[in-house]
Motif scaffolding. Structure first.
Motif, PDB file in Angstrom:
ATOM      1  N   THR A  69       0.874  -1.161   0.000  1.00 57.65           N
ATOM      2  CA  THR A  69       0.000   0.000   0.000  1.00 57.65           C
ATOM      3  C   THR A  69       0.913   1.214   0.000  1.00 57.65           C
ATOM      4  O   THR A  69       2.113   1.097   0.270  1.00 57.65           O
ATOM      5  N   PRO A  70       0.380   2.421  -0.311  1.00 55.76           N
ATOM      6  CA  PRO A  70       1.237   3.613  -0.267  1.00 55.76           C
ATOM      7  C   PRO A  70       1.978   3.769   1.053  1.00 55.76           C
ATOM      8  O   PRO A  70       3.153   4.119   1.076  1.00 55.76           O
ATOM      9  N   SER A  71       1.287   3.466   2.165  1.00 58.01           N
ATOM     10  CA  SER A  71       1.951   3.625   3.462  1.00 58.01           C
ATOM     11  C   SER A  71       3.069   2.616   3.644  1.00 58.01           C
ATOM     12  O   SER A  71       4.152   2.941   4.145  1.00 58.01           O
ATOM     13  N   VAL A  72       2.839   1.358   3.225  1.00 58.18           N
ATOM     14  CA  VAL A  72       3.878   0.333   3.330  1.00 58.18           C
ATOM     15  C   VAL A  72       5.053   0.684   2.425  1.00 58.18           C
ATOM     16  O   VAL A  72       6.218   0.567   2.810  1.00 58.18           O
ATOM     17  N   ASP A  73       4.770   1.129   1.209  1.00 59.54           N
ATOM     18  CA  ASP A  73       5.841   1.497   0.282  1.00 59.54           C
ATOM     19  C   ASP A  73       6.693   2.630   0.834  1.00 59.54           C
ATOM     20  O   ASP A  73       7.917   2.633   0.691  1.00 59.54           O
ATOM     21  N   ASP A  74       6.048   3.605   1.452  1.00 55.36           N
ATOM     22  CA  ASP A  74       6.804   4.717   2.043  1.00 55.36           C
ATOM     23  C   ASP A  74       7.738   4.213   3.133  1.00 55.36           C
ATOM     24  O   ASP A  74       8.899   4.636   3.223  1.00 55.36           O
ATOM     25  N   VAL A  75       7.230   3.306   3.985  1.00 53.44           N
ATOM     26  CA  VAL A  75       8.049   2.751   5.058  1.00 53.44           C
ATOM     27  C   VAL A  75       9.216   1.960   4.474  1.00 53.44           C
ATOM     28  O   VAL A  75      10.361   2.075   4.927  1.00 53.44           O
ATOM     29  N   MET A  76       8.943   1.156   3.429  1.00 52.14           N
ATOM     30  CA  MET A  76      10.001   0.334   2.832  1.00 52.14           C
ATOM     31  C   MET A  76      11.091   1.205   2.210  1.00 52.14           C
ATOM     32  O   MET A  76      12.275   0.915   2.335  1.00 52.14           O
ATOM     33  N   ARG A  77      10.683   2.281   1.551  1.00 48.83           N
ATOM     34  CA  ARG A  77      11.686   3.174   0.954  1.00 48.83           C
ATOM     35  C   ARG A  77      12.560   3.796   2.038  1.00 48.83           C
ATOM     36  O   ARG A  77      13.772   3.922   1.880  1.00 48.83           O
ATOM     37  N   SER A  78      11.925   4.168   3.146  1.00 49.78           N
ATOM     38  CA  SER A  78      12.675   4.766   4.249  1.00 49.78           C
ATOM     39  C   SER A  78      13.651   3.758   4.861  1.00 49.78           C
ATOM     40  O   SER A  78      14.818   4.070   5.112  1.00 49.78           O
ATOM     41  N   ILE A  79      13.174   2.530   5.073  1.00 49.49           N
ATOM     42  CA  ILE A  79      14.003   1.499   5.686  1.00 49.49           C
ATOM     43  C   ILE A  79      15.199   1.160   4.793  1.00 49.49           C
ATOM     44  O   ILE A  79      16.311   0.914   5.280  1.00 49.49           O
ATOM     45  N   ASN A  80      14.987   1.163   3.481  1.00 47.83           N
ATOM     46  CA  ASN A  80      16.031   0.750   2.545  1.00 47.83           C
ATOM     47  C   ASN A  80      16.891   1.904   2.040  1.00 47.83           C
ATOM     48  O   ASN A  80      17.684   1.718   1.101  1.00 47.83           O
ATOM     49  N   GLU A  81      16.773   3.073   2.656  1.00 48.33           N
ATOM     50  CA  GLU A  81      17.606   4.208   2.246  1.00 48.33           C
ATOM     51  C   GLU A  81      19.098   3.887   2.373  1.00 48.33           C
ATOM     52  O   GLU A  81      19.901   4.219   1.504  1.00 48.33           O
ATOM     53  N   GLY A  82      19.465   3.240   3.471  1.00 41.77           N
ATOM     54  CA  GLY A  82      20.866   2.875   3.669  1.00 41.77           C
ATOM     55  C   GLY A  82      21.344   1.906   2.610  1.00 41.77           C
ATOM     56  O   GLY A  82      22.476   1.994   2.121  1.00 41.77           O
ATOM     57  N   HIS A  83      20.475   0.969   2.244  1.00 48.23           N
ATOM     58  CA  HIS A  83      20.824   0.002   1.208  1.00 48.23           C
ATOM     59  C   HIS A  83      21.077   0.712  -0.119  1.00 48.23           C
ATOM     60  O   HIS A  83      22.063   0.431  -0.812  1.00 48.23           O
ATOM     61  N   MET A  84      20.183   1.628  -0.481  1.00 46.38           N
ATOM     62  CA  MET A  84      20.319   2.316  -1.760  1.00 46.38           C
ATOM     63  C   MET A  84      21.566   3.206  -1.779  1.00 46.38           C
ATOM     64  O   MET A  84      22.255   3.308  -2.802  1.00 46.38           O
ATOM     65  N   ALA A  85      21.857   3.846  -0.650  1.00 46.61           N
ATOM     66  CA  ALA A  85      23.070   4.674  -0.574  1.00 46.61           C
ATOM     67  C   ALA A  85      24.319   3.811  -0.724  1.00 46.61           C
ATOM     68  O   ALA A  85      25.295   4.215  -1.378  1.00 46.61           O
ATOM     69  N   GLN A  86      24.299   2.626  -0.135  1.00 46.86           N
ATOM     70  CA  GLN A  86      25.431   1.704  -0.270  1.00 46.86           C
ATOM     71  C   GLN A  86      25.591   1.265  -1.719  1.00 46.86           C
ATOM     72  O   GLN A  86      26.710   1.147  -2.222  1.00 46.86           O
ATOM     73  N   ARG A  87      24.482   1.043  -2.417  1.00 48.56           N
ATOM     74  CA  ARG A  87      24.539   0.689  -3.844  1.00 48.56           C
ATOM     75  C   ARG A  87      25.239   1.772  -4.656  1.00 48.56           C
ATOM     76  O   ARG A  87      26.063   1.486  -5.519  1.00 48.56           O
ATOM     77  N   GLU A  88      24.883   3.030  -4.371  1.00 47.61           N
ATOM     78  CA  GLU A  88      25.495   4.128  -5.112  1.00 47.61           C
ATOM     79  C   GLU A  88      26.996   4.207  -4.838  1.00 47.61           C
ATOM     80  O   GLU A  88      27.782   4.567  -5.713  1.00 47.61           O
ATOM     81  N   ARG A  89      27.371   3.853  -3.632  1.00 46.28           N
ATOM     82  CA  ARG A  89      28.781   3.903  -3.248  1.00 46.28           C
ATOM     83  C   ARG A  89      29.575   2.765  -3.903  1.00 46.28           C
ATOM     84  O   ARG A  89      30.694   2.960  -4.380  1.00 46.28           O
ATOM     85  N   VAL A  90      28.988   1.578  -3.941  1.00 50.64           N
ATOM     86  CA  VAL A  90      29.685   0.408  -4.476  1.00 50.64           C
ATOM     87  C   VAL A  90      29.620   0.379  -6.002  1.00 50.64           C
ATOM     88  O   VAL A  90      30.553  -0.095  -6.660  1.00 50.64           O
ATOM     89  N   TYR A  91      28.521   0.892  -6.558  1.00 52.39           N
ATOM     90  CA  TYR A  91      28.341   0.889  -8.008  1.00 52.39           C
ATOM     91  C   TYR A  91      28.175   2.323  -8.509  1.00 52.39           C
ATOM     92  O   TYR A  91      27.075   2.747  -8.864  1.00 52.39           O
ATOM     93  N   PRO A  92      29.238   3.101  -8.528  1.00 51.06           N
ATOM     94  CA  PRO A  92      29.137   4.499  -8.964  1.00 51.06           C
ATOM     95  C   PRO A  92      28.645   4.590 -10.403  1.00 51.06           C
ATOM     96  O   PRO A  92      29.088   3.842 -11.273  1.00 51.06           O
ATOM     97  N   GLY A  93      27.701   5.514 -10.596  1.00 51.78           N
ATOM     98  CA  GLY A  93      27.137   5.667 -11.936  1.00 51.78           C
ATOM     99  C   GLY A  93      26.119   4.614 -12.289  1.00 51.78           C
ATOM    100  O   GLY A  93      25.676   4.524 -13.438  1.00 51.78           O
ATOM    101  N   GLY A  94      25.725   3.794 -11.335  1.00 48.93           N
ATOM    102  CA  GLY A  94      24.711   2.777 -11.591  1.00 48.93           C
ATOM    103  C   GLY A  94      25.166   1.664 -12.496  1.00 48.93           C
ATOM    104  O   GLY A  94      24.391   1.147 -13.319  1.00 48.93           O
ATOM    105  N   LYS A  95      26.422   1.237 -12.368  1.00 48.21           N
ATOM    106  CA  LYS A  95      26.894   0.139 -13.196  1.00 48.21           C
ATOM    107  C   LYS A  95      27.994  -0.629 -12.463  1.00 48.21           C
ATOM    108  O   LYS A  95      28.657  -0.093 -11.578  1.00 48.21           O
ATOM    109  N   TYR A  96      28.159  -1.877 -12.871  1.00 47.11           N
ATOM    110  CA  TYR A  96      29.209  -2.717 -12.310  1.00 47.11           C
ATOM    111  C   TYR A  96      30.497  -2.447 -13.070  1.00 47.11           C
ATOM    112  O   TYR A  96      30.526  -2.429 -14.307  1.00 47.11           O
TER     113      TYR A  96
END
Length: 545
Positions: A69-96
């Motif tokens: 639901t919109p509320s669940v999706d908002d919570v999931m995006r918030s919880i996974n912020e650290g994960h997404m930031a780590q992705r940007e750090r490990v895969y600069p420019g969105g690529k391997y």
């Protein structure tokens, strides 16, 4: 005569060649030279990936029972912020941008319990210790639903016991498994649906960039790196052989589960399991079918492994025939016999070796890794010495504890191990058990004496020998993972400033765990180089009575 036949053959061939040339000219058939394969530039590839991701996101939105639901999706995006930031750090420019050897991403799912956490900590620690290439992701489901967020366990499930940017932790929404149709359309909770749905959600929101993705089970530990990623090709997965998946009769209801699937030819080709590798695009393609056919297999066929069958049917739908391997993992003792024979440990005529102190914290003496699989899977319940005593002995912990008290020695000729019987919050525990292996005051798992000793003294059947080999590798790996966690998150200091060392004394039985009074210690003065110390009296015994 032979010469005439050769001449006749040459004339017929020449006639066919002339005839073909005339027909081509009459019909003006162009002779087109081979065209080079068109590889779109990286920017176009990203656009294509974005389109695929959008389509996949729509499919995820339509998946039944996935609480979005919109509320669940908002919570999931918030919880996974650290994960997404780590992705940007490990895969600069969105690529391997790493090497081809490292272009593999391992992943596995677990629920939001401490029972799952201690298992994945053992897996992740062993992954680091074998220097496995690539990255690894822990996909956690069940911490967030439409009605609640489990903040306590959410915080715990974010914890890790290794320092590397290549370990990711991702959270997926909870599945409403109580609404999943069971056999004959009866309602029955089906927790395994969490796995395909969580993987689908992960692929949608945090699609990895590596070429090869590999599914694991959380209740596994590494012995050595998986070797078969280079064998994976588009449309050609590689996976571990699971004999029970082949022998199960789901193929009799295959077309009822999937009416528009092609005929099932070569059933075994579609029956791999973890460790299970496919290209990234093949995982994306099969993941939606995995969810769909898991639900249908559960409704039509009804058995607990419907989730694995759902994957098999999804692969059959796409004709993803797997190359099957048998040394990706072991989960039973019968597969250990060749390794024991090769190392001269089968017939009991060898000398008992003293422990090799440098190899293991407690000086275990395992066989060389060349004869072992890449991983060990503790999904079953090993019992060494099961035939030594009647069932009343293995029924509860009471007679086992009593034997040790009566004999003033550790019980070694009957050893039971089950991941379901340790301290923890596993939902199926009867009676319920408080605490967890991860509690700061809880002790560690009991470990076996050196392998050669166990095989010589306390392994009377082929099953005993196989389980001894497997447990001598599984239990130390789990303890290393749990101990690394405690060193990071617990205060292990005693009042006098010394460091408290948790004891390896947690043993299991039916239906719960018990604490032995004996912990194994190394002592070169003893006959076999080790002994057991009574934790209450300090007395040292060299062997059981």
């Amino acid at each position: 005569m032979a010469m005439n036949r050769r001449m006749l053959g040459m004339l017929i061939g020449l006639y066919c060649l002339v005839l073909f040339t005339v027909l081509v000219q009459l019909n003006e058939v162009p002779v087109t030279p081979p065209q080079p394969v068109h590889v779109p530039p990286r920017s176009q590839q990203r656009d294509l990936e974005a389109v695929q991701a959008a389509k996949l996101a729509k499919l995820v939105q339509d998946v039944k029972y996935l609480q979005r639901t919109p509320s669940v999706d908002d919570v999931m995006r918030s919880i996974n912020e650290g994960h997404m930031a780590q992705r940007e750090r490990v895969y600069p420019g969105g690529k391997y941008s790493g090497t081809q050897e490292d272009s593999i991403h391992l992943f596995y799912t677990c629920d939001c319990t401490q029972h799952s956490l201690w298992q994945v900590l053992g897996l992740e620690r062993s992954w680091l210790e074998v220097h496995h290439p690539g990255a690894i992701t822990r996909i956690v489901s069940g911490c967030v639903s439409e009605t609640a967020v489990s903040h306590t366990n959410l915080k715990l499930l974010k914890r890790r016991n290794i320092d590397t940017d290549k370990l990711f932790v991702f959270f997926a929404p909870k599945i409403d498994t109580s609404a999943v149709p069971g056999p004959k359309n009866t309602k029955s909770s089906y927790a395994p649906l969490n796995r395909p749905a969580s993987v689908l959600y992960w692929l949608t929101l945090a699609r990895p960039y590596e070429d090869v993705l590999c599914l694991l089970d959380p209740d596994m530990v590494f012995v050595k790196p998986l070797y078969y990623a280079p064998q994976v090709r588009p449309g050609r997965p590689v996976g571990q052989y699971y004999d029970y998946l082949v022998s199960e009769d789901w193929d009799k209801q295959y077309l009822e589960i999937c009416p528009d699937c092609p005929p099932l030819v070569g059933k075994k080709d579609f029956c791999p399991g973890p460790p299970h590798m496919m290209t990234r695009d093949d995982w994306v393609a099969v993941s939606t079918y995995w969810v769909q056919y898991t639900i249908e297999a559960r409704r039509v066929w009804g058995k607990w492994v419907s989730e694995m069958v759902g994957m098999s049917i999804g692969m059959a739908k796409l004709d993803l025939r797997s190359h099957i391997v048998r040394d990706g993992m072991w989960d039973r003792p019968d597969v250990a016999e060749p390794t024991l024979r090769k190392n001269g440990l089968w017939d009991g005529k060898y000398e008992i070796s003293k422990p090799v102190v440098d190899h293991h914290p407690l000086g275990m003496h395992p066989v060389g890794v060349e004869g072992l699989p890449c991983m060990l899977h503790y999904c079953f319940t090993p019992e060494i010495g099961r035939k030594t005593y009647p069932e009343s002995f293995w029924g509860t912990a009471t007679p086992q504890k009593k034997w040790e008290v009566d004999n003033n020695a550790p019980l070694l000729h009957y050893i039971h191990w089950s991941k379901y019987r340790v301290p923890g919050d596993w939902g199926g525990a009867t009676p319920p058990r408080s605490g967890s292996l991860l509690d700061c005051k809880q002790e560690l798992l009991f470990e076996l004496p050196p392998l050669t000793y166990m095989l010589k003294k306390h392994s009377r059947t082929s099953d005993d020998k196989g389980w001894a080999l497997m447990l001598s590798n599984i239990l130390p790996n789990l303890n290393k993972g749990i101990m690394a966690y405690k060193e990071r998150y617990c205060n292990l200091s005693n009042a006098d400033g010394t460091k408290r060392k948790p004891k390896r004394i947690v043993r299991t039985a039916h239906p719960t765990f018990w604490l032995t009074d004996y912990e194994m210690v190394l002592d070169g003065s003893l006959k076999y180089g080790f002994g057991f110390k009574n934790i209450n009296t300090g007395a040292l015994v060299s062997d059981e009575a």
